[in-house]
Design an enzyme around this catalytic site. Structure first.
Site, PDB file in Angstrom:
ATOM      1  N   ASP A 128      -0.593   5.070  -8.604  1.00  0.00           N
ATOM      2  CA  ASP A 128      -1.331   3.964  -8.013  1.00  0.00           C
ATOM      3  C   ASP A 128      -2.235   4.490  -6.906  1.00  0.00           C
ATOM      4  OD1 ASP A 128      -2.055   1.316  -7.839  1.00  0.00           O
ATOM      5  OD2 ASP A 128      -0.505   0.837  -6.376  1.00  0.00           O
ATOM      6  N   TYR A 130      -5.583   3.894  -4.063  1.00  0.00           N
ATOM      7  CA  TYR A 130      -5.784   3.089  -2.849  1.00  0.00           C
ATOM      8  C   TYR A 130      -7.263   3.175  -2.526  1.00  0.00           C
ATOM      9  CZ  TYR A 130      -4.328   1.837   2.053  1.00  0.00           C
ATOM     10  OH  TYR A 130      -4.112   1.252   3.282  1.00  0.00           O
ATOM     11  N   HIS A 135      -9.816  -3.343   1.079  1.00  0.00           N
ATOM     12  CA  HIS A 135      -8.351  -3.480   1.121  1.00  0.00           C
ATOM     13  C   HIS A 135      -7.742  -2.499   2.126  1.00  0.00           C
ATOM     14  CE1 HIS A 135      -4.176  -3.866  -0.169  1.00  0.00           C
ATOM     15  NE2 HIS A 135      -4.141  -2.553  -0.359  1.00  0.00           N
ATOM     16  N   ARG A 144      -2.691  -1.287  12.267  1.00  0.00           N
ATOM     17  CA  ARG A 144      -3.059  -0.307  13.297  1.00  0.00           C
ATOM     18  C   ARG A 144      -4.222  -0.759  14.176  1.00  0.00           C
ATOM     19  NH1 ARG A 144      -2.116   2.617   8.620  1.00  0.00           N
ATOM     20  NH2 ARG A 144      -4.311   2.496   8.060  1.00  0.00           N
ATOM     21  N   GLU A 201      -0.872  -7.382  -6.220  1.00  0.00           N
ATOM     22  CA  GLU A 201      -2.076  -6.601  -5.956  1.00  0.00           C
ATOM     23  C   GLU A 201      -2.909  -6.614  -7.224  1.00  0.00           C
ATOM     24  OE1 GLU A 201      -1.139  -2.743  -4.271  1.00  0.00           O
ATOM     25  OE2 GLU A 201      -0.802  -3.647  -2.299  1.00  0.00           O
ATOM     26  N   GLU A 203      -5.460  -5.175  -9.575  1.00  0.00           N
ATOM     27  CA  GLU A 203      -6.015  -3.841  -9.820  1.00  0.00           C
ATOM     28  C   GLU A 203      -6.506  -3.725 -11.264  1.00  0.00           C
ATOM     29  OE1 GLU A 203      -3.699  -0.519  -8.473  1.00  0.00           O
ATOM     30  OE2 GLU A 203      -2.569  -1.706  -7.018  1.00  0.00           O
ATOM     31  N   ASP A 235       0.133  -4.968  -9.425  1.00  0.00           N
ATOM     32  CA  ASP A 235       1.100  -4.103  -8.741  1.00  0.00           C
ATOM     33  C   ASP A 235       1.934  -4.969  -7.793  1.00  0.00           C
ATOM     34  OD1 ASP A 235       2.298  -1.807  -7.657  1.00  0.00           O
ATOM     35  OD2 ASP A 235       0.781  -1.701  -6.081  1.00  0.00           O
ATOM     36  N   ARG A 239       6.407  -6.904   0.494  1.00  0.00           N
ATOM     37  CA  ARG A 239       5.816  -6.389   1.736  1.00  0.00           C
ATOM     38  C   ARG A 239       6.851  -6.084   2.806  1.00  0.00           C
ATOM     39  NH1 ARG A 239       1.230  -4.600  -0.268  1.00  0.00           N
ATOM     40  NH2 ARG A 239       0.058  -6.261  -1.284  1.00  0.00           N
ATOM     41  N   GLN A 242       8.595  -2.901   1.858  1.00  0.00           N
ATOM     42  CA  GLN A 242       7.618  -1.830   2.063  1.00  0.00           C
ATOM     43  C   GLN A 242       7.497  -1.430   3.534  1.00  0.00           C
ATOM     44  OE1 GLN A 242       3.828  -2.818   0.319  1.00  0.00           O
ATOM     45  NE2 GLN A 242       2.817  -0.926   0.949  1.00  0.00           N
ATOM     46  N   TYR A 246       8.532   2.537   4.145  1.00  0.00           N
ATOM     47  CA  TYR A 246       7.450   3.407   3.679  1.00  0.00           C
ATOM     48  C   TYR A 246       7.140   4.604   4.570  1.00  0.00           C
ATOM     49  CZ  TYR A 246       3.393   2.296   6.625  1.00  0.00           C
ATOM     50  OH  TYR A 246       2.498   2.212   7.654  1.00  0.00           O
ATOM     51  N   LYS A 255       7.821  -1.383  -4.633  1.00  0.00           N
ATOM     52  CA  LYS A 255       6.909  -1.440  -5.778  1.00  0.00           C
ATOM     53  C   LYS A 255       7.622  -1.153  -7.095  1.00  0.00           C
ATOM     54  CE  LYS A 255       2.954  -1.057  -3.169  1.00  0.00           C
ATOM     55  NZ  LYS A 255       1.661  -1.755  -3.359  1.00  0.00           N
ATOM     56  N   THR A 259       5.595  -3.685 -12.530  1.00  0.00           N
ATOM     57  CA  THR A 259       4.137  -3.635 -12.570  1.00  0.00           C
ATOM     58  C   THR A 259       3.734  -4.262 -13.902  1.00  0.00           C
ATOM     59  OG1 THR A 259       4.130  -1.566 -11.316  1.00  0.00           O
ATOM     60  CG2 THR A 259       2.111  -2.124 -12.522  1.00  0.00           C
ATOM     61  N   THR A 352      -5.873  -1.866  -4.882  1.00  0.00           N
ATOM     62  CA  THR A 352      -6.186  -3.290  -4.776  1.00  0.00           C
ATOM     63  C   THR A 352      -7.684  -3.486  -4.601  1.00  0.00           C
ATOM     64  OG1 THR A 352      -4.049  -3.579  -3.737  1.00  0.00           O
ATOM     65  CG2 THR A 352      -5.609  -5.389  -3.525  1.00  0.00           C
ATOM     66  N   GLU A 366      -3.636 -10.067   2.301  1.00  0.00           N
ATOM     67  CA  GLU A 366      -4.972 -10.194   2.882  1.00  0.00           C
ATOM     68  C   GLU A 366      -5.445 -11.650   2.871  1.00  0.00           C
ATOM     69  OE1 GLU A 366      -5.782  -6.857   0.002  1.00  0.00           O
ATOM     70  OE2 GLU A 366      -7.526  -6.664   1.322  1.00  0.00           O
TER      71      GLU A 366
END
Lengths: 423, 423
Positions: A128, A130, A135, A144, A201, A203, A235, A239, A242, A246, A255, A259, A352, A366
């Site tokens: 997968d 990114y 996204h 962050r 997600e 994709e 996907d 959350r 995760q 993670y 995840k 899928t 995503t 999002e």
């Protein structure tokens, strides 16, 4: 170009004669075998091959199997041979061998409503990426802040992680809400139970047809020719699991539970008229990643959500694959650059796909900004994340002149978590 | 217990009659098939099965195949049946059916020196854990300082990431140094080229025999019974590629180029006398992870390094599998807790096995403390990381009373990077 199968000519269908996506189907009590979609019909390729109307130069039949892998492994020459023969058999006014053979037609053409669709190929590996900038930025802002939203490597590398191939399932498969560890905001210690922040997600999934050998990187052009086609890919993501698991090694159980992919693999050949260029580079890429032409695709995408018992589904996002920063050929090239062997049946998620506007985001994380701005659904319900019984559906198509190259749909309904054992 | 095959009784051999590890072998111009190791011999199980001396209750032969998967998929009952029959045939004074059949013996017993060993099973999926506390601490100190060395989730979750199954290779396979992106200390921008900080990770690999269904978690006891056996595992790692790529989604191309495993799968049954408990818990684990008995193993491990042309190999580390914080059954339980389907042939790496002392670390990153304290090898050479032509070898054994249950070796030699293409 029109087909003698009238349902392929409506302009609304996902499956005109210009498309011819591959899948695997069966009817009750029959063995699964390979097919293409045409209008509202499924065309049985095993029957065509047995009748001598379809030959791709293999020493053994390749379509009388429960997966596309044997056909895909034959490579670009065989894919082109099949496309030419099938186009001739299905286009109006060309080869009448199928049109005029009522007996074969009765056996080989199956109404889509009577066909059960299966996972179209054995998934050798699932990776997968990114590669959606909006996204990556959105998620970065939430975790962050806007100054450090995009990781420093992001503009240089199509960042990816290995996913779990064993739980890739075909559209229509119900998905159980995962159990796991999570650490809610404000809690001192983790808790265990069903995920409370279950997400999707949106994709595209790239399907690798031709392999490369271990230790032998490929160029972007070589990678482009290794790609058999594309599917819609959801996907599913927990959350809260995760967020707790993670660091430092990436998403894992968040995840691994499922899928979903669409049953029809739309070929790179069918999508060739819709090639488009990746966006302007902010940093020049290393030579190994530089494209020699347009290698991304203009594919319209949308997400709908329908709670259990709701009269209709609500479209919660509309976006486009062309928003991605890295093309599938760039992703595949990067995947093999260290010498990683890519195999027939490898599935590579795009990452995503979020457009620049708020109603173009590809995940609930999002769309509801981490649950702070719930979505209003038709019928009056609201959603921060997915609730049990909710049905999530992805759709996608490339819009041609009077026809569209469609992917059908990729759908799944969330069931409650398994009962907790007496641990 | 002794064998009538004298080389199995030396006390020094890895393969006494108490071991009987499974592998896949061939001689020149022969098809690969399943075997067990006994002393300095390979015993052809396809020949035994054809002769009617080995039956595991399957409707078709399972040993005349190039992989152990069909046998492993039969589950614990079949594994026990095979072990009892093979022990009877090979132990001194029991069933003479093989010992006294000179003709069958000539066909079925092959000197190890004449056998080519293959990958013992098809790797369905490869997952790599991070369950060695000393290793996690060491790496944490180097990257984040001693106060924040252990991630906050580490004492609650057996942390893991999905690895790349397509590049798992059998011991003896040469490994090409990977190309990739890296950002050396002090540089403003990344560079591209062969990795300069190529490393090993000493691990045990758990081999899953019995599957669970998607959406159905298993208990620790159920997981323990799903484990067919163990191999030595070298998780080759490019530290410079890893440092640049791994945020935020974990290691990818830094690990994807190769993972080596030993050719013999030592069964959980053979290792049963060497079960030992995991260390005392610092935090109580969630009930789903609690063990009901000793589920870790006491297995001695060592690493040797031999530069090209060096007269002999240098032992650079000695450690033990019992240093791990989480047992294989705990790891497998966690892997399935969200509903992930585990399959026959899944390979789960333990994580790097570092003991508490400096000469017990399981990677060069730790042994040379990030390259700051080079290792002195016999013959006078020194090493920070691996150079081209270096041969790295893992060995492992459980020490019994007068015999040892050994794994043979897991070895690989590093070749130069592939030539860079004209990108």
């Amino acid at each position: 170009m029109k087909s003698w199968i009238e349902s392929a000519n409506t302009g609304e269908t996902d499956f005109p004669v210009q498309n011819l996506p591959y899948g695997v189907f069966s009817r009750a009590d029959e063995a699964p075998r390979c097919a293409v979609a045409i209008g509202d019909q499924v065309l049985d390729l095993a029957a065509l091959e047995a009748a001598g109307l379809l030959s791709v130069g293999a020493s053994e039949p390749v379509f009388d199997r429960p997966a596309l892998n044997a056909f895909m492994a034959l490579g670009l020459g065989a894919w082109d041979m099949a496309r030419i023969q099938l186009t001739n058999l299905l286009a109006d006014g060309d080869d009448p061998a199928l049109k005029d053979d009522a007996d074969l037609g009765a056996r080989a053409l199956v109404p889509m409503a009577d066909a059960t669709m299966h996972l179209p190929f054995e998934v050798s590996g699932y990776t997968d990426f990114y590669s959606g900038r909006q996204h990556a930025y959105n998620v970065g802002v939430m975790f962050r802040g806007p100054e450090n939203a995009l990781p420093p490597n992001w503009l240089h590398i199509p960042i990816a992680y290995n996913g779990r191939a064993s739980t890739v399932v075909v559209s229509g498969t119900d998905i159980r809400r995962p159990l796991g560890q999570m650490k809610p905001h404000g809690e001192d210690a983790p808790i265990f139970g069903p995920s409370r922040r279950l997400d999707i997600e949106l994709e595209m999934g790239m399907v690798v047809g031709s392999p490369n050998a271990m230790g032998e990187p490929v160029t972007v052009d070589e990678a482009d020719a290794m790609i058999f086609g594309f599917v819609l890919l959801n996907d599913w993501s927990a959350r809260d699991i995760q967020a707790w698991e993670y660091q430092p090694l990436g998403p894992f159980q968040a995840k691994a539970f499922a899928t979903s992919i669409s049953p029809w693999v739309v070929t790179a050949a069918a999508l060739a008229p819709f090639r488009t260029s990746t966006p302007e580079r902010e940093h020049e890429l290393f030579p190994y990643l530089r494209e020699t032409g347009p290698m991304l695709y203009d594919i319209e995408l949308e997400i709908t959500m329908q709670p259990e018992g709701a009269a209709k589904a609500t479209t919660i996002s509309r976006t486009n694959y062309k928003n991605m920063y890295y093309s599938p050929a760039q992703q595949l090239t990067h995947h093999a650059i260290g010498g990683c062997a890519m195999n027939t049946g490898d599935l590579l998620g795009s990452g995503t796909i979020s457009g620049p506007e708020k109603d173009q985001y590809g995940s609930l994380l999002e769309l509801t900004w981490g649950g702070k701005e719930p979505l209003a659904l038709e019928g009056g319900e609201t959603r921060k994340f997915i609730e049990n019984g909710d049905r999530l559906t992805l759709k996608g198509w490339a819009q041609g002149d009077g026809h569209r190259i469609g992917f059908g749909e990729c759908t799944g309904t969330i069931l409650p978590s398994p009962e907790q054992k007496d641990w």
